[in-house]
Design a protein around this motif. Structure first.
Motif, short mmCIF file in Angstrom:
data_model
loop_
_atom_site.label_atom_id
_atom_site.label_comp_id
_atom_site.label_asym_id
_atom_site.label_seq_id
_atom_site.Cartn_x
_atom_site.Cartn_y
_atom_site.Cartn_z
N GLY A 186 46.49 -19.04 19.05
CA GLY A 186 45.36 -19.03 18.12
C GLY A 186 45.73 -19.55 16.73
N ILE A 187 46.89 -19.13 16.23
CA ILE A 187 47.33 -19.59 14.91
C ILE A 187 47.59 -21.10 14.92
CG2 ILE A 187 49.18 -19.41 13.20
CD1 ILE A 187 49.46 -16.47 13.97
N LEU A 188 48.26 -21.56 15.97
CA LEU A 188 48.53 -23.00 16.06
C LEU A 188 47.24 -23.81 16.22
CD1 LEU A 188 51.71 -23.07 18.34
CD2 LEU A 188 51.58 -23.38 15.87
N PHE A 189 46.29 -23.28 16.98
CA PHE A 189 45.00 -23.95 17.11
C PHE A 189 44.32 -24.08 15.75
CE2 PHE A 189 44.11 -23.13 21.85
CZ PHE A 189 44.26 -24.47 22.15
N MET A 190 44.33 -23.01 14.97
CA MET A 190 43.68 -23.05 13.67
C MET A 190 44.37 -24.05 12.73
SD MET A 190 42.40 -19.17 12.80
CE MET A 190 43.99 -18.39 12.97
N VAL A 191 45.70 -24.07 12.76
CA VAL A 191 46.41 -25.04 11.93
C VAL A 191 46.08 -26.46 12.36
CG1 VAL A 191 48.70 -25.88 11.26
CG2 VAL A 191 48.27 -23.42 11.40
N MET A 213 37.43 -13.56 28.87
CA MET A 213 36.40 -14.55 28.54
C MET A 213 36.71 -15.23 27.22
SD MET A 213 32.92 -12.54 29.71
CE MET A 213 31.90 -13.91 29.16
N LEU A 214 37.17 -14.46 26.24
CA LEU A 214 37.52 -15.05 24.95
C LEU A 214 38.70 -16.02 25.10
CD1 LEU A 214 37.22 -11.96 22.56
CD2 LEU A 214 35.75 -13.98 22.61
N GLN A 215 39.70 -15.62 25.89
CA GLN A 215 40.84 -16.49 26.13
C GLN A 215 40.41 -17.79 26.79
OE1 GLN A 215 43.57 -13.82 28.32
NE2 GLN A 215 45.11 -14.42 26.82
N THR A 216 39.59 -17.67 27.82
CA THR A 216 39.13 -18.85 28.54
C THR A 216 38.30 -19.77 27.63
OG1 THR A 216 39.08 -17.54 30.58
CG2 THR A 216 37.93 -19.66 30.59
N GLY A 217 37.39 -19.16 26.86
CA GLY A 217 36.59 -19.96 25.94
C GLY A 217 37.43 -20.65 24.89
N ALA A 218 38.45 -19.95 24.39
CA ALA A 218 39.33 -20.55 23.39
C ALA A 218 40.11 -21.71 23.99
CB ALA A 218 40.29 -19.50 22.85
N LEU A 221 39.56 -25.35 15.72
CA LEU A 221 39.57 -24.20 14.82
C LEU A 221 38.83 -23.01 15.42
CD1 LEU A 221 40.29 -23.09 12.01
CD2 LEU A 221 38.16 -24.08 11.15
N LEU A 222 37.68 -23.28 16.04
CA LEU A 222 36.92 -22.20 16.68
C LEU A 222 37.70 -21.60 17.84
CD1 LEU A 222 34.34 -20.56 16.89
CD2 LEU A 222 33.34 -22.40 18.26
N GLY A 223 38.39 -22.45 18.61
CA GLY A 223 39.22 -21.94 19.69
C GLY A 223 40.33 -21.04 19.17
N GLY A 224 40.92 -21.39 18.05
CA GLY A 224 41.94 -20.53 17.46
C GLY A 224 41.40 -19.19 17.02
N ILE A 225 40.20 -19.18 16.48
CA ILE A 225 39.58 -17.92 16.06
C ILE A 225 39.32 -17.03 17.27
CG2 ILE A 225 37.52 -16.92 15.02
CD1 ILE A 225 37.37 -19.37 13.20
N LEU A 226 38.83 -17.63 18.36
CA LEU A 226 38.57 -16.83 19.57
C LEU A 226 39.87 -16.26 20.13
CD1 LEU A 226 35.88 -18.96 21.47
CD2 LEU A 226 35.55 -16.92 20.06
N ASP A 227 40.95 -17.04 20.09
CA ASP A 227 42.23 -16.52 20.57
C ASP A 227 42.70 -15.34 19.73
OD1 ASP A 227 43.13 -17.61 22.92
OD2 ASP A 227 44.00 -19.39 22.00
N CYS A 228 42.53 -15.43 18.43
CA CYS A 228 42.94 -14.33 17.55
C CYS A 228 42.10 -13.08 17.80
CB CYS A 228 42.83 -14.75 16.09
SG CYS A 228 44.04 -16.01 15.60
N VAL A 229 40.82 -13.27 18.12
CA VAL A 229 39.98 -12.13 18.44
C VAL A 229 40.40 -11.53 19.78
CG1 VAL A 229 37.61 -11.40 18.95
CG2 VAL A 229 38.05 -12.99 17.07
N ALA A 230 40.74 -12.39 20.75
CA ALA A 230 41.15 -11.92 22.06
C ALA A 230 42.47 -11.15 22.00
CB ALA A 230 41.27 -13.10 23.03
N TYR A 231 43.31 -11.48 21.04
CA TYR A 231 44.60 -10.82 20.91
C TYR A 231 44.45 -9.31 20.71
CZ TYR A 231 48.65 -9.05 18.31
OH TYR A 231 49.69 -8.29 17.86
#
Length: 216
Positions: A122-127, A5-10, A197-207
């Motif tokens: 996630g890192i690239l999304f945040m950047v 779910m976190l991956q999909t949301g991100a 940026l929020l999508g990147g944070i969710l990806d990092c949490v999903a990791y």
């Protein structure tokens, strides 16, 4: 399940944010002429990153592109560069995020590999999000500085601009100095950057949820 779910949301947030960054970069109304106090305005102007547009009283709109690269301020060039870098990195991270989704089957990819791809996305999304927010903020700062300077000249009767020219400074000189305020494209860029940026944070949490228990 939570990681999926976190991956999909991100991924969804990243796609929406990148689309907003692309739209904002292409829009022509990053700054709009402030018509407050200007009751009679023959021409209304607004500016973007690539073109300068004018709207006459008859409703006819004419846009002129900004030619060349070296004739503009460094901050303006920085805004262009940040928006382009944000879009490119956002598109790349969206592709990586797509291939890292657990619901996306591609061979026999292990969860650890998906986890690394998710973290990279996630890192690239945040950047990318930081680039978009920074670009819009730099442009907004320039508008605020220009508005304050023009407001000073407006309240001073335009003496800073027209003083010494035949004593014309006190004859409504402020109306001859256009003032610009925030355009809709700025807010689109801010929202797009925040979504990425929020999508990147969710990806990092999903990791973290994709890692094996021993590694975790």
């Amino acid at each position: 399940m939570a990681s999926t779910m976190l991956q999909t949301g991100a991924f969804v947030l990243g796609i929406l944010g990148v689309a907003a960054l692309i739209a904002a970069t292409a829009m022509n109304n990053w700054s709009s002429q402030d018509r407050q106090g200007n009751v009679v305005t023959a021409v209304y102007t607004y500016k973007g990153l690539w073109r300068n547009c004018e709207v006459s009283t008859s409703g006819f709109t004419e846009c002129r592109p900004f030619y060349g690269l070296l004739g503009y301020a460094g901050s303006f060039q920085a805004v262009r560069a940040l928006m382009i870098v944000g879009i490119v990195m956002g598109v790349i991270s969206a592709l990586i995020s797509l291939f890292s989704l657990k619901c996306f089957r591609m061979g026999n990819m292990e969860d650890s590999t998906r986890g690394k791809m998710t973290l990279t996305a996630g890192i690239l999304f945040m950047v990318a999000g930081i680039c978009g927010i920074a670009g819009a903020s730099i442009y907004a700062n320039q508008i605020v500085a220009s508005f304050r300077s023009t407001m000073y000249n407006y309240n001073d009767g335009g003496m800073g601009q027209m003083g010494g020219i035949g004593g014309m400074g006190g004859m409504g000189g402020g109306n001859l100095i256009p003032r610009y305020t925030f355009g809709p494209a700025l807010f689109v860029a801010w929202v797009g950057g925040a979504l990425v940026l929020l999508g990147g944070i969710l990806d990092c949490v999903a990791y973290k949820g994709l890692l094996p228990e021993k590694t975790r």
